[in-house]
Design a protein around this motif. Sequence first.
Motif, PDB file in Angstrom:
ATOM      1  N   LEU A 292       0.843  -1.202   0.000  1.00 29.46           N
ATOM      2  CA  LEU A 292       0.000   0.000   0.000  1.00 29.46           C
ATOM      3  C   LEU A 292       0.878   1.251   0.000  1.00 29.46           C
ATOM      4  CD1 LEU A 292      -2.649  -1.051   2.695  1.00 29.46           C
ATOM      5  CD2 LEU A 292      -2.913  -1.096   0.210  1.00 29.46           C
ATOM      6  N   THR A 293       0.394   2.288  -0.651  1.00 30.36           N
ATOM      7  CA  THR A 293       1.086   3.584  -0.577  1.00 30.36           C
ATOM      8  C   THR A 293       0.770   4.189   0.797  1.00 30.36           C
ATOM      9  OG1 THR A 293      -0.824   4.825  -1.374  1.00 30.36           O
ATOM     10  CG2 THR A 293       0.691   3.974  -3.060  1.00 30.36           C
ATOM     11  N   PRO A 294       1.573   5.161   1.257  1.00 24.01           N
ATOM     12  CA  PRO A 294       1.253   5.796   2.543  1.00 24.01           C
ATOM     13  C   PRO A 294      -0.165   6.362   2.566  1.00 24.01           C
ATOM     14  CG  PRO A 294       3.435   6.456   1.790  1.00 24.01           C
ATOM     15  CD  PRO A 294       2.834   5.644   0.680  1.00 24.01           C
ATOM     16  N   GLU A 295      -0.621   6.898   1.456  1.00 25.51           N
ATOM     17  CA  GLU A 295      -1.988   7.474   1.408  1.00 25.51           C
ATOM     18  C   GLU A 295      -3.037   6.370   1.564  1.00 25.51           C
ATOM     19  OE1 GLU A 295       0.348   8.086  -1.035  1.00 25.51           O
ATOM     20  OE2 GLU A 295       0.913  10.008  -0.121  1.00 25.51           O
ATOM     21  N   GLN A 296      -2.795   5.245   0.886  1.00 25.67           N
ATOM     22  CA  GLN A 296      -3.758   4.132   0.991  1.00 25.67           C
ATOM     23  C   GLN A 296      -3.793   3.597   2.421  1.00 25.67           C
ATOM     24  OE1 GLN A 296      -2.000   1.816  -2.141  1.00 25.67           O
ATOM     25  NE2 GLN A 296      -3.510   2.481  -3.664  1.00 25.67           N
ATOM     26  N   LYS A 297      -2.612   3.474   3.008  1.00 28.23           N
ATOM     27  CA  LYS A 297      -2.529   3.002   4.402  1.00 28.23           C
ATOM     28  C   LYS A 297      -3.314   3.926   5.322  1.00 28.23           C
ATOM     29  CE  LYS A 297       1.543   0.312   5.281  1.00 28.23           C
ATOM     30  NZ  LYS A 297       2.955   0.297   5.488  1.00 28.23           N
ATOM     31  N   ALA A 298      -3.115   5.208   5.134  1.00 24.22           N
ATOM     32  CA  ALA A 298      -3.798   6.196   5.983  1.00 24.22           C
ATOM     33  C   ALA A 298      -5.319   6.071   5.813  1.00 24.22           C
ATOM     34  CB  ALA A 298      -3.322   7.600   5.630  1.00 24.22           C
ATOM     35  N   ALA A 299      -5.758   5.806   4.591  1.00 21.62           N
ATOM     36  CA  ALA A 299      -7.207   5.687   4.353  1.00 21.62           C
ATOM     37  C   ALA A 299      -7.768   4.431   5.039  1.00 21.62           C
ATOM     38  CB  ALA A 299      -7.481   5.654   2.852  1.00 21.62           C
ATOM     39  N   TRP A 300      -7.023   3.333   5.016  1.00 29.28           N
ATOM     40  CA  TRP A 300      -7.463   2.101   5.714  1.00 29.28           C
ATOM     41  C   TRP A 300      -7.582   2.413   7.211  1.00 29.28           C
ATOM     42  CZ3 TRP A 300      -6.212  -3.561   4.418  1.00 29.28           C
ATOM     43  CH2 TRP A 300      -6.194  -3.774   3.036  1.00 29.28           C
ATOM     44  N   LYS A 301      -6.553   3.072   7.717  1.00 26.09           N
ATOM     45  CA  LYS A 301      -6.521   3.334   9.155  1.00 26.09           C
ATOM     46  C   LYS A 301      -7.699   4.226   9.563  1.00 26.09           C
ATOM     47  CE  LYS A 301      -3.116   4.079  12.719  1.00 26.09           C
ATOM     48  NZ  LYS A 301      -1.709   4.151  13.029  1.00 26.09           N
ATOM     49  N   LYS A 302      -7.954   5.226   8.751  1.00 23.11           N
ATOM     50  CA  LYS A 302      -9.062   6.155   9.039  1.00 23.11           C
ATOM     51  C   LYS A 302     -10.389   5.384   9.071  1.00 23.11           C
ATOM     52  CE  LYS A 302     -10.652  10.709   7.606  1.00 23.11           C
ATOM     53  NZ  LYS A 302     -11.796  10.655   6.693  1.00 23.11           N
ATOM     54  N   ALA A 303     -10.552   4.473   8.127  1.00 21.98           N
ATOM     55  CA  ALA A 303     -11.813   3.714   8.063  1.00 21.98           C
ATOM     56  C   ALA A 303     -11.931   2.729   9.230  1.00 21.98           C
ATOM     57  CB  ALA A 303     -11.878   2.956   6.741  1.00 21.98           C
ATOM     58  N   LEU A 304     -10.795   2.262   9.711  1.00 23.03           N
ATOM     59  CA  LEU A 304     -10.843   1.145  10.664  1.00 23.03           C
ATOM     60  C   LEU A 304     -10.718   1.550  12.136  1.00 23.03           C
ATOM     61  CD1 LEU A 304      -8.798  -1.532   8.719  1.00 23.03           C
ATOM     62  CD2 LEU A 304     -11.211  -1.636   9.359  1.00 23.03           C
ATOM     63  N   ILE A 305     -10.134   2.694  12.387  1.00 25.70           N
ATOM     64  CA  ILE A 305      -9.843   3.022  13.781  1.00 25.70           C
ATOM     65  C   ILE A 305     -11.129   3.232  14.582  1.00 25.70           C
ATOM     66  CG2 ILE A 305      -9.539   5.552  13.700  1.00 25.70           C
ATOM     67  CD1 ILE A 305      -6.938   3.149  15.127  1.00 25.70           C
ATOM     68  N   THR A 327       0.967   0.383  25.626  1.00 20.91           N
ATOM     69  CA  THR A 327       1.742   0.433  24.373  1.00 20.91           C
ATOM     70  C   THR A 327       2.148   1.851  23.993  1.00 20.91           C
ATOM     71  OG1 THR A 327      -0.235   0.736  23.036  1.00 20.91           O
ATOM     72  CG2 THR A 327       0.462  -1.528  23.396  1.00 20.91           C
ATOM     73  N   GLY A 328       1.484   2.834  24.590  1.00 24.60           N
ATOM     74  CA  GLY A 328       1.753   4.228  24.205  1.00 24.60           C
ATOM     75  C   GLY A 328       1.042   4.583  22.904  1.00 24.60           C
ATOM     76  N   CYS A 329       0.047   3.755  22.524  1.00 29.52           N
ATOM     77  CA  CYS A 329      -0.684   4.018  21.270  1.00 29.52           C
ATOM     78  C   CYS A 329      -1.548   5.271  21.436  1.00 29.52           C
ATOM     79  CB  CYS A 329      -1.573   2.821  20.929  1.00 29.52           C
ATOM     80  SG  CYS A 329      -2.536   3.021  19.439  1.00 29.52           S
ATOM     81  N   ASP A 330      -1.547   6.106  20.394  1.00 33.30           N
ATOM     82  CA  ASP A 330      -2.417   7.280  20.468  1.00 33.30           C
ATOM     83  C   ASP A 330      -3.745   6.994  19.746  1.00 33.30           C
ATOM     84  OD1 ASP A 330      -1.517   7.205  17.930  1.00 33.30           O
ATOM     85  OD2 ASP A 330      -0.679   9.228  17.888  1.00 33.30           O
ATOM     86  N   CYS A 331      -4.101   5.702  19.700  1.00 34.44           N
ATOM     87  CA  CYS A 331      -5.292   5.262  18.945  1.00 34.44           C
ATOM     88  C   CYS A 331      -6.552   6.031  19.376  1.00 34.44           C
ATOM     89  CB  CYS A 331      -5.566   3.781  19.177  1.00 34.44           C
ATOM     90  SG  CYS A 331      -4.160   2.704  19.024  1.00 34.44           S
ATOM     91  N   GLY A 332      -6.653   6.329  20.681  1.00 35.52           N
ATOM     92  CA  GLY A 332      -7.854   6.989  21.199  1.00 35.52           C
ATOM     93  C   GLY A 332      -8.044   8.377  20.603  1.00 35.52           C
ATOM     94  N   LYS A 333      -6.968   8.970  20.160  1.00 37.87           N
ATOM     95  CA  LYS A 333      -7.059  10.365  19.659  1.00 37.87           C
ATOM     96  C   LYS A 333      -7.225  10.402  18.131  1.00 37.87           C
ATOM     97  CE  LYS A 333      -3.966  11.897  23.320  1.00 37.87           C
ATOM     98  NZ  LYS A 333      -2.898  10.869  23.321  1.00 37.87           N
ATOM     99  N   LEU A 334      -7.114   9.251  17.510  1.00 36.83           N
ATOM    100  CA  LEU A 334      -7.136   9.253  16.038  1.00 36.83           C
ATOM    101  C   LEU A 334      -8.550   9.470  15.522  1.00 36.83           C
ATOM    102  CD1 LEU A 334      -4.650   6.323  15.409  1.00 36.83           C
ATOM    103  CD2 LEU A 334      -4.258   8.732  14.955  1.00 36.83           C
TER     104      LEU A 334
END
Length: 334
Positions: A292-305, A327-334
């Motif tokens: 995946l390109t960085p843009e595609q990855k970002a779009a997957w993440k946006k849809a899934l988070i 883990t120090g994940c900032d998942c909650g803020k995404l």
Amino acid sequence: MKPGSILTGLLCLLCVTAAFAADPIAIKFSHVVAADTPKGKAADRFAELAREKTKGRVEVTVYPNSTLFKDKEEMEALQLGSVQMLAPSLAKFGPLGVKEFEVFDLPYLFDDYAQLHKVTQGPVGKALLDKLADKGVLGLAYWDNGFKVMSANKPLREVKDFRGQKMRIQSSKVLDAQMRALGASPQVMAFSEVYQALQTGVVDGTENPPSNLYTQKMHEVQKYVTLSDHGYLGYAVIVNKAFWDGLPPDVRTALEAAMVEATDYANEIARQENEDALAKVKTSGKSELITLTPEQKAAWKKALIKVHRQMEDRIGKGLIQSIYEATGCDCGKL
Ligand code: LMR
């Protein structure tokens, strides 16, 4: 020599002979993947170590590839005592009534093995294993597999590519929500049935770490494999609690030591096994690997988070939060 001591001597000899003649304690260890996978190899290593460390008093027989039980049956069999040991994926504990394990299925929860180990080798992981005791099951360890790829007969690059795709999943509501968030249609199915379902078109695609994809030959019936690393798949090694508690204490201690070593081994080989499997998929030429390109990855993440928040009621907001903290994940803020 007095007749009494001759008799005692004879009795002792009989005890020793009886002890040597006694059948070893049998442990059936059932699992659903190929022997040549991180879990399969670790199960075999545990069997070897158990024999060594108990000096033959325990005989562990490993049944790979669903030869003894399939996914759903194996949990029931463990509770009934018809099998003593399993290592189901963390996505399969919902039917046992411990749905909190599905937290590990949240997409993009872990960036890498180091973050994952902060949970599986820390207090959060221990507290989760402790929840199993109520179900007659004892959690002994976490064994790694790896980060998942997505496969299908069409290239999955953009989120819109998932629309209408029937995707096989394990029996986890988080994975169900994940596929729906992508616009796909999730279908729960036992692992042993996936190859045929892909081959006959009952489902269009699936997800798994490369070691499972390759050893089940799924890449031979999937044209594309997207290297998405969108989620993690690993295992909890579990035993029937009554069986384990009933073992002679010295045998139990030896088996615990065997489990510690087998766990180190499992977690050492998992990453390499997956890298090797991916390389074999590539050289087979049967599926095309998609990066995946960085843009595609970002779009997957946006849809899934958003699945993290959707699943708070099922898994527990507190548990999700404690993993972010570990883990120090900032998942909650995404
Ligand atoms: C699956 O069902 O896809 C996996 O859980 C199989 C496994 O045990 O790795």
